[in-house]
Structures are given as C-alpha cells and as structure tokens.
Design a protein around this motif. Structure first.
Motif, mmCIF file in Angstrom:
data_model
loop_
_atom_site.group_PDB
_atom_site.id
_atom_site.type_symbol
_atom_site.label_atom_id
_atom_site.label_comp_id
_atom_site.label_asym_id
_atom_site.label_seq_id
_atom_site.Cartn_x
_atom_site.Cartn_y
_atom_site.Cartn_z
ATOM 1 N N ASP A 122 89.356 -37.674 54.658
ATOM 2 C CA ASP A 122 88.929 -36.455 53.966
ATOM 3 C C ASP A 122 88.350 -35.487 54.994
ATOM 4 O O ASP A 122 87.735 -35.893 55.990
ATOM 5 N N ARG A 152 91.150 -33.248 50.494
ATOM 6 C CA ARG A 152 91.073 -34.695 50.249
ATOM 7 C C ARG A 152 92.406 -35.349 50.605
ATOM 8 O O ARG A 152 93.476 -34.867 50.224
ATOM 9 N N ARG A 210 93.899 -38.032 49.597
ATOM 10 C CA ARG A 210 94.743 -38.548 48.507
ATOM 11 C C ARG A 210 95.459 -37.443 47.755
ATOM 12 O O ARG A 210 96.427 -37.709 47.028
ATOM 13 N N GLU A 211 95.037 -36.194 47.922
ATOM 14 C CA GLU A 211 95.627 -35.081 47.184
ATOM 15 C C GLU A 211 96.493 -34.161 48.040
ATOM 16 O O GLU A 211 97.296 -33.397 47.513
ATOM 17 N N ALA A 212 96.371 -34.253 49.365
ATOM 18 C CA ALA A 212 96.941 -33.222 50.225
ATOM 19 C C ALA A 212 98.436 -33.404 50.490
ATOM 20 O O ALA A 212 99.159 -32.429 50.683
#
Length: 270
Positions: free
Chosen positions: A134, A170, A172-174
C-alpha cells in the motif's frame, strides 16, 4: 606493504570490491596470453562501468546501518541530499526504510511531502491503515505518526514536490496495467513529468537503454535486477542522478520495483 581490501564473506555476492583498487588496475592490465584486442575491449568495458558507477548512489540493505529512532523503531538511511547545493530535478530530500517492532509507534517531524510504501507487515500512518505494498503520499507540512500492531518495514521518501496532494493507492485495488512486453506498471502519483511508480516484470524482461530527465530512484521490493553491471537484490536501493542513464535494465528472476523518476522514459535513440 600494500593494504588489501577486506576479503568478502563467502555468502557476500556484492562484487563492488572487485571494481575498486587495487583490483581495478589488475583487471585493466592486459592478461598474459590474451590477444591484445580482447584485453583492450575488457579494459574499455571496465572503464565504462567504473565511470557509470561514479555518478550513482547504490546502497545495499545489508550494509545500511540501522539507527535507533525510539522504542522499537529503527531507520536504515538510503539517501540524504547535500544541503550545500540546489536540488536536482526529482531529487529527494531523504529516503530511508523505517522498521517498527510489534506495538511500536513513531512520530515524524513536520517536513516536506512524504511517500510511504509498506514493504513488510502492516502500519497505521496518519490514521490510515496500510498493508503490504500500500502507498500513501502526504503533502508537505504534515507531522505523521506511525504505529504498527504486528511490526512493519516502511519505505519513506521525503521531497519538495510541488502540488502533491494526499494520495492513497491500495495494492489490492490498483491492478497492474500493461506497460511493455513482460512489464506492468502502476502509477502511484505524477506531477510535472515525474512520477512514483511500481513496476512488475516477468523473468527475462528488459527495458531498453534510457536517460534520466529527473533523478531516478529504484528500490527493490522483490526479486533481482541488473542495472548495467550492478545486481540489485531485495531491499537494495539506487539513485541515478538526472542527466545519467542506464544501458542495461534486465531481470532473470522477475521483480517488483518501486521507482521514482520520469513518467515517460527517455529511450536512447528516440
């Protein structure tokens, strides 16, 4: 009697000692039995390598001495800009890795814009919970507090970045947008032609020779990478000043790299 450099430990794979004196003269001297042309080519290659390395700042994680910052908090300095000259384009004020033991907390003084990238564990920075890979950018003037319940290693970069606002990315989202064959690139933030980035490269991937309009920083997050004749391993850091370049950027293992430098690479011959 000539004093020889310290002999590397058996598991120390840093070859930089072999490029320093008195070894450099031995490599450059024609070896008995070698054709003169081959000896000259080897000497020329060594000379180019040494000239290129003189402009770079390379720090091995295992050689970066840990400095105590408080109870359960250590800092491994990677770079600090000299105070007696103007900053180069994209040059950081300072870069380091902060290591927090479980339950440790650390208050940083107000300063320039700071980037935080989690390399291990999890940490709360300025009220934001961050986990592995992150990224958080805080604008200048902040005095953030770091706290880790289970322990963490965090890369911290401080600089005078104009117009940099608070940014959170983040892992996990990128996602990993395609950048080039075998290479994916995540833009963390960008302004004025420079950017903070994460690169993810497959084994065997390479980037063509390029020059740097801004200082280029590379922090090895995972895997191994050749930057010219220097092999970088996890935790190693290199800063290549603006105006320099790299002939070779290649990985045999696959890598994840944090980089700060040009948003658009300046490839040689283009």
């Amino acid at each position: 009697m000539t004093t020889m450099p310290t002999t590397p430990e058996p598991q120390d794979d840093d070859l930089s000692l072999l490029l320093s004196e008195p070894f450099a003269r031995a490599w450059a001297a024609p070896a008995p039995g070698l054709p003169r042309r081959l000896a000259e080519r080897l000497g020329d290659r060594l000379a180019r390598s040494l000239r290129a390395e003189q402009g770079m700042c390379t720090v091995r994680r295992r050689h970066a001495a840990a400095q105590p910052l408080g109870d359960g908090a250590l800092q491994r300095p990677l770079y600090r800009a000299p105070a007696d000259r103007p900053a180069r384009p994209g040059e950081p004020r300072a870069a380091s890795v902060v290591e927090l033991q479980a339950g440790a907390a650390l208050a940083l003084p107000a300063g320039g814009a700071r980037e935080f990238l989690v390399l291990r564990g999890s940490v709360d920075v300025d009220g934001e919970g961050l986990s592995l890979r992150d990224f958080l950018l805080l604008p200048a003037g902040n005095a953030p507090r770091l706290r880790s319940t289970d322990g963490a290693h965090v890369f911290v970069r401080e600089a005078d970045e104009p117009g940099a606002g608070r940014t959170l990315v983040r892992d996990r989202e990128a996602g990993w947008p395609e950048f080039a064959p075998g290479i994916r690139r995540r833009v963390l933030w960008t302004a004025g032609g420079q950017a903070a980035l994460l690169y993810r490269a497959d084994p065997g991937a390479a980037v063509p020779g390029h020059s740097h309009g801004h200082d280029e920083e590379c922090l090895m997050v995972q895997g191994e990478l050749f930057l010219d004749d220097v092999l970088l391993q996890p935790g190693d850091y290199q800063l290549a000043p603006a105006g320099t370049g790299h002939r070779i950027t290649q990985t045999d293992t696959g890598v994840i790299i944090y980089a700060h430098g040009d948003l658009d690479l300046q490839f040689n011959g283009t």
